[in-house]
Design an enzyme around this catalytic site. Structure first.
Site, PDB file in Angstrom:
ATOM      1  N   LYS A  78       9.375  -7.017  -6.306  1.00 46.15           N
ATOM      2  CA  LYS A  78       9.986  -7.072  -4.984  1.00 46.15           C
ATOM      3  C   LYS A  78       8.979  -7.614  -3.973  1.00 46.15           C
ATOM      4  O   LYS A  78       9.360  -8.204  -2.976  1.00 46.15           O
ATOM      5  CB  LYS A  78      10.403  -5.641  -4.616  1.00 46.15           C
ATOM      6  CG  LYS A  78      11.218  -5.482  -3.354  1.00 46.15           C
ATOM      7  CD  LYS A  78      11.536  -3.987  -3.141  1.00 46.15           C
ATOM      8  CE  LYS A  78      12.294  -3.735  -1.854  1.00 46.15           C
ATOM      9  NZ  LYS A  78      12.323  -2.288  -1.520  1.00 46.15           N
ATOM     10  N   GLN A  79       7.699  -7.380  -4.241  1.00 47.39           N
ATOM     11  CA  GLN A  79       6.703  -7.641  -3.205  1.00 47.39           C
ATOM     12  C   GLN A  79       5.303  -7.714  -3.795  1.00 47.39           C
ATOM     13  O   GLN A  79       5.086  -7.417  -4.959  1.00 47.39           O
ATOM     14  CB  GLN A  79       6.746  -6.501  -2.193  1.00 47.39           C
ATOM     15  CG  GLN A  79       6.359  -5.144  -2.793  1.00 47.39           C
ATOM     16  CD  GLN A  79       7.073  -4.001  -2.104  1.00 47.39           C
ATOM     17  OE1 GLN A  79       8.057  -3.499  -2.622  1.00 47.39           O
ATOM     18  NE2 GLN A  79       6.589  -3.621  -0.946  1.00 47.39           N
ATOM     19  N   GLU A 137       8.286  -2.085  -5.650  1.00 50.10           N
ATOM     20  CA  GLU A 137       9.333  -1.109  -5.950  1.00 50.10           C
ATOM     21  C   GLU A 137      10.342  -1.606  -6.983  1.00 50.10           C
ATOM     22  O   GLU A 137      11.309  -0.916  -7.272  1.00 50.10           O
ATOM     23  CB  GLU A 137      10.029  -0.677  -4.663  1.00 50.10           C
ATOM     24  CG  GLU A 137       9.060   0.071  -3.753  1.00 50.10           C
ATOM     25  CD  GLU A 137       9.693   0.591  -2.476  1.00 50.10           C
ATOM     26  OE1 GLU A 137      10.827   0.189  -2.156  1.00 50.10           O
ATOM     27  OE2 GLU A 137       9.039   1.405  -1.788  1.00 50.10           O
ATOM     28  N   TRP A 157       3.595   3.820   4.440  1.00 53.74           N
ATOM     29  CA  TRP A 157       2.278   3.211   4.311  1.00 53.74           C
ATOM     30  C   TRP A 157       2.171   1.908   5.107  1.00 53.74           C
ATOM     31  O   TRP A 157       1.077   1.405   5.313  1.00 53.74           O
ATOM     32  CB  TRP A 157       1.972   2.934   2.842  1.00 53.74           C
ATOM     33  CG  TRP A 157       2.787   1.793   2.254  1.00 53.74           C
ATOM     34  CD1 TRP A 157       4.130   1.623   2.321  1.00 53.74           C
ATOM     35  CD2 TRP A 157       2.283   0.670   1.541  1.00 53.74           C
ATOM     36  NE1 TRP A 157       4.508   0.480   1.677  1.00 53.74           N
ATOM     37  CE2 TRP A 157       3.393  -0.133   1.185  1.00 53.74           C
ATOM     38  CE3 TRP A 157       1.007   0.267   1.153  1.00 53.74           C
ATOM     39  CZ2 TRP A 157       3.262  -1.319   0.465  1.00 53.74           C
ATOM     40  CZ3 TRP A 157       0.891  -0.920   0.432  1.00 53.74           C
ATOM     41  CH2 TRP A 157       2.004  -1.697   0.098  1.00 53.74           C
ATOM     42  N   ASP A 158       3.317   1.366   5.521  1.00 52.54           N
ATOM     43  CA  ASP A 158       3.328   0.169   6.362  1.00 52.54           C
ATOM     44  C   ASP A 158       2.312   0.310   7.488  1.00 52.54           C
ATOM     45  O   ASP A 158       1.655  -0.641   7.884  1.00 52.54           O
ATOM     46  CB  ASP A 158       4.709  -0.033   6.989  1.00 52.54           C
ATOM     47  CG  ASP A 158       5.852  -0.033   5.993  1.00 52.54           C
ATOM     48  OD1 ASP A 158       5.754   0.692   4.987  1.00 52.54           O
ATOM     49  OD2 ASP A 158       6.848  -0.731   6.232  1.00 52.54           O
TER      50      ASP A 158
END
Lengths: 742, 742
Positions: B572-573, B460, B332-333
């Site tokens: 994580k993000q 994640e 998806w980046d």
């Protein structure tokens, strides 16, 4: 179905003389606890995943026999079967087989074999093999050998079957012919075990017999007159370096064979009979009115006895020692299903199962560290020698309830036996170390509830959830029990307390934290439905569309991606319903009925651990028909192969669940902090049933018929319990009471 | 760092002449989309898990050069480096390297290499290699060859690196010497591709040059006088049967080499320069006041241009074509990070990225069926050719938001370009088919909320949860957009509507169901904290103990079992914070600030996708210092190797995030249903920055300095937007406006 075992050796029910024949089923011989190890490879790695698989090896097939008549092999290629019968009498413990063959050309032979795996001799099995010339006189040759080129089943699409290795796993390490047979020594590649397999053979029955060595065995030749019988006795021994030092492996094979040869087959058969007489005297369940069920119950009890390890170093695998399903791993099935059966039927075996867990404490401590717990011990979800072997953690390591299940069995052991010596010596350390995991994994939420997040309960169709009811409730039980053990040790055995507390570094603050966590434990309950929620989110999920699920799509795990299953309200097995049984006193009967009603609708029973629990709770809440139906599904699960996978081994948990279904289910037996109680009911189809339980130092026989329940103290000083709430007291003076049915 | 690429060929920045030398780093040459396939083996299987991994192969190294002086090899074994310099000018697109060697004995040579991978010629790269005798006259030999015995990296403990294969993956299929070089043909074992690698070489600079074939290449020998230079030009072509028919592979290698030889190195370098001049005219970001950042931004833009596939059959891998991290997979980046950069900088590439997704629809439909969705399409979480390759589904297949991410990029494309033809031809089918998944996976809970259970959001460190805010909000956007596309198609292009609706069997009831689901979507919000909850249970979890987590325990994924991470409040993000950007109009600024404040405290930024998003939202909510700090972490992530894994390839998403940090972050650009807007701020350290965006058919230059923002319409008819809320209109008559800073 005809597998034999003694808790150590397991021999599948395949024929001595048809290995490798067309259509022959999986050959297999297994030794409880004897395993190979292999690295687990993940396609995408993560920290802390189980690294090493321990799996049961198929060991050399020592039961091989081959018969020739005038050089012509007796087998499916050049002969046909005229008649055939096999039987296994659970009182004898001997598998009897009679086959009449007609060879091409018309010669007919009868082969009668009797096979046993000695309950009284861990390392020994034996075969009596008789061949009779029915309608001819001719040269007969019987070869008795070992097939050591065996392999394990391969893993396929079904995650429940097979291992990762291919080809032979055992490397030859020597072989020795002894003049009456052979001893083959092999070693495992990775786990470093040595295995000795030996046979010693003798023939009799006719005057002139020529004996000679043959490939991996011994051959006997004789010329038979019509009607004459040549008999071969074959004694078998398996010893591994998991049992004795490496250098003692071959000597022990030899001495066990010597002793067996000397005693002879008849003596072994007599020992077998004596062992079983004692077992049935303690354990037999009688059912009058349904022969198929009677057979199922005894078949299951017999297989449990055959499957269970009893040396403190081994346990009982999901498939016993009968097949390679689940790779010979031990699960919580032991503590929650199998343990109560042995506890009440043959308590010394129950005790050895707990000792196995004690032996596993060091590994469980290591595992706890890998899982970032600075204190305590976390038992592996599946294992043989103590290593966590679950390669799919959402339905493996995530099942933290294993710790509480072990503690539960120790609590039950203490309640049933009063054996506080065992607690002081072994049990306390297990219970205390494993209790610490709960304050490690749990945390308080913003409302001040103690929560246990990201775990999987018994139901494997719902994974990695928050506040699984079963887990939280069992963790409560566990921490409370641990605190009470600590109190009792401290007051009754201060030296033991000091020793244990010092060994594990336990202090009062930690015990206080357990009590606080218990008091604040989140136990999800839905007020609107009046039911206990399986977990925080279970009731918010979409109900599974059972109406549009075709029969061939069960078990769901073989037909739907885990995510599809996990996002639905669907259970593989009893979860809340199991808590209703294990923590029976904490629920009102109406709660139990509502929970049962709700969860029954969403449960597939794709696990063989499910039906027996539903049967028990159905009986308790007054659903007699359902109780009977679920009991049927459990009691003949393997005999009727209802899960279509008995070829991979019997379902030991369901087998034990059958006994639970009688005692806990129909007879309403519970042993809790509130004492022992019964509330017997009689299934409509039955005239009578009876069972026996070791409890509080006595052996109690319970007999239920249409009119009443009889309680008889078979041995022991005295026993008190309730019958449908009414107190009953038995003593040597008054060992029998008959109580009216309700 | 010095890797070159053209969106198809990727060459790591290793030296032509030091392959295999001691201390040399990983050699690697990659072709975007060219891959091998291999079965994924799970230690414990389950239905529907990804079965086939597609992974990028290391292809033959065609840049090899070897120099000898009087038979003595110039290299680390028998020479030392006197001086050394490398440079890559982003306006030239040529990697220049100059090394002076002193050989044992004292002879000194200078080697100058210029290397380029042609932006304008997909299959072609070239090297100009000049060797000068500095202090001697002697016999010089230069070998220009292909090393075709290459292998991929092995997977180790870090799940982000390496593949499952060992040894050479390419099988020889023939080689042909052409008189000026060689063409090597190879094939893959499983994926069935043919690969042609060719070189054509010529030497010049001295009078007498002897040319001959050598192993897999061409050797040139000449006797140099002191000060003389021997120059070798080496042209390289890679063609695979993923690009052309098998029988055209070798011919295309040959014809591309022919054309390159004929045009010559200087012409290729000139083409390269022209291509880049055009690119920078559209895409350049200027920063005055921080040279390191200026370098970082352009380095990142340049690498994006080098990495991105642009043929509609390929995409941009997480590591571009620079390394083997994540096995060359697309994620998806692309849609959420990289796509906006190209959309606003080089829209034809953005369009080709969408066409790649269109090409993947059939595979995405298949995957949806495997996941038990009877309708619609589910894009793979990671893939090359369209197959779901994620071997750990909790952080893979469970990320259903991929569907919404793709739809989001199409929506943004339509808003920026107005290209409804593309929607009618390709986009609608993608958007509609992927929207159907939401009503497939979602369900209404007892309160009538539409819930999406058992999915993983962007973060994640939290997996398989219920009602992930990002997922639910993006699904809303997706379904609403799908419904609006359907409406618009129906009214504006009834024929297209009929075609698409018929092709996928879409009816009005389904569209109505989307609208209803949107209206009832559960979007978790915590009233007490005034923040959006990452998912239903995130706020109930225990906060991660950051104070007692040593620095070496990051990234957490390499030091804690997934269950340990999942049960904690730790990210994580960016997850909710990313929704604040993508769905900007749906939040008040105070909401954004509270969400930012909360999630910043629990986010590790262990993912390289995180800092840029935090930078943008920090800028928006007025945290200028944090915005700058997070921007720093993003902009030089690879240049400074801050994640300590740039050796496995650059981080293309973070690179694109740098551009987003300028345009979306500091300049406050948003393009939403409400139109285009800017709200520029100037970081304290900067004097000025400028960037350009293609939007609404025009090319707009935005220049921000201390006093004001200048908006200039570089081409296009007219453009309207807001500046800090104030309307601005540019036209050909009035192409420039200067707006005061706030």
């Amino acid at each position: 179905m005809f597998a034999l075992g003694n808790g150590y050796i397991g021999m599948r029910g395949t024929h001595e003389d048809m290995s490798g024949e067309p259509g022959s089923t999986l050959e297999g011989t297994y030794l409880n606890g004897f395993h190979e190890t292999e690295a687990i490879h993940y396609p995408e790695n993560a920290y802390g995943l189980a690294r090493i698989n321990e799996f049961m090896l198929n060991v050399p097939n020592a039961k091989c026999m081959a018969v020739s008549v005038d050089g012509q092999r007796v087998g499916l290629e050049s002969a046909r079967i005229v008649s055939y019968e096999r039987s296994l009498d659970f009182r004898q413990g001997v598998l009897v087989r009679t086959v009449e063959w007609e060879l091409d050309g018309g010669k007919r032979v009868r082969i009668e074999s009797r096979r046993l795996v000695c309950f009284g001799r861990k390392h020994v099995a034996a075969i009596e093999y008789r061949v009779t010339a029915l309608n001819f006189g001719a040269a007969l040759r019987i070869e008795a050998s070992i097939d050591s080129a065996v392999t394990n089943m391969q893993a396929g699409d079904d995650p429940r079957v097979g291992s990762a290795i291919t080809g032979p796993a055992l490397l030859d390490d020597g072989r020795e012919t002894t003049g009456r047979g052979v001893i083959v020594t092999q070693r495992t590649r990775n786990s470093g075990f040595l295995l000795g397999t030996g046979i010693a053979c003798a023939a009799s029955g006719v005057a002139a017999i020529t004996a000679s060595d043959c490939a991996d065995g011994r051959a006997f030749e004789a010329t038979l007159a019509q009607g004459e019988t040549l008999t071969v006795h074959k004694y078998i021994a398996y010893v591994s370096s998991r049992d004795v030092a490496r250098e003692e492996v071959a000597p022990l094979v030899r001495s066990e064979l010597d002793r067996a040869v000397q005693d002879g087959f008849a003596a072994l058969a007599a020992e077998q009979q004596a062992y079983l007489a004692d077992f049935w005297a303690q354990a037999d369940v009688e059912i009058e009115g349904d022969d198929a069920l009677q057979q199922g119950v005894r078949f299951n009890q017999y297989h449990l006895l055959q499957s269970v390890g009893r040396d403190g170093k081994t346990n009982i695998a999901a498939k016993g020692v009968t097949g390679e399903g689940y790779e010979g791993h031990y699960f919580w099935d032991t503590e929650i299903y199998v343990f109560p059966f042995f506890l009440f039927s043959k308590p010394e075996i129950a005790r050895s199962l707990l000792q196995y867990r004690y032996a596993g404490l060091p590994k469980a401590r290591e595992r706890a560290r890998q899982m970032s717990h600075t204190r305590g011990a976390l038992y592996p979800w599946r294992t043989i020698a103590g290593e966590e072997c679950s390669a799919y953690y959402p339905a493996g390591t995530a099942q933290y309830h294993i710790n509480a299940d072990v503690a539960y069995s120790i609590r039950l052991y203490l309640m049933a036996t009063g054996d506080f010596d065992f607690i002081a010596e072994y049990g306390a350390e297990i219970v205390l170390e494993t209790a610490r995991i709960w304050t490690g994994i749990g945390s308080y939420d913003r409302e001040g509830c103690f929560c246990i997040n990201a775990v999987t309960g018994p139901d494997e169709y719902t994974a990695v959830v928050n506040n699984n009811y079963y887990t939280n409730a069992m963790a409560c039980m566990h921490m409370a029990f641990a605190a009470s053990i600590a109190d009792r040790l401290r007051s009754e055995r201060p030296e033991d307390w000091k020793r244990v507390a010092a060994a594990i570094g336990l202090d009062d603050a930690e015990i206080a934290a357990w009590r606080a966590a218990c008091a604040d434990m989140r136990l999800p309950y839905d007020e609107a439905l009046g039911i206990h929620e399986q977990d925080d989110s279970f009731l918010s999920k979409k109900p599974w569309d059972f109406a549009n699920t075709p029969a061939e799509n069960y078990p769901l795990l073989l037909h739907y991606h885990p995510l599809v299953i996990y996002r639905h309200q669907v259970c593989k097995q009893a979860d809340v319903v199991l808590a209703l049984l294990l923590l029976s006193d904490e629920f009102q009967i109406d709660d139990k009925r509502r929970d049962f009603d709700f969860y029954e609708k969403v449960t597939t029973h794709d696990s063989s651990l499910s039906s027996c629990i539903f049967s028990i709770i159905a009986a308790e809440v007054g659903y007699a028909d359902k109780a009977y139906q679920y009991f049927l599904e459990t009691a003949r699960l393997d005999l009727d192969n209802t899960h279509a996978n008995t070829q991979y081994g019997v379902h030991t948990a369901a087998m034990a669940g059958t006994w639970l279904g009688v005692a806990y289910g129909f007879a309403g037996m519970r042993l809790t902090g509130g004492g022992l109680r019964f509330a017997p009911t009689l299934p409509a189809k039955w005239q009578r049933y009876a069972f026996r339980v070791h409890v509080h130092g006595g052996l109690l026989e319970v007999t239920v018929d249409a009119g009443a329940t009889g309680y008889r103290l078979l041995n022991g000083e005295a026993l008190a319990f309730t019958h449908h709430g009414a107190p009953v007291a038995l003593s040597q003076a008054e060992p029998f009471k008959r109580m009216e049915s309700q």
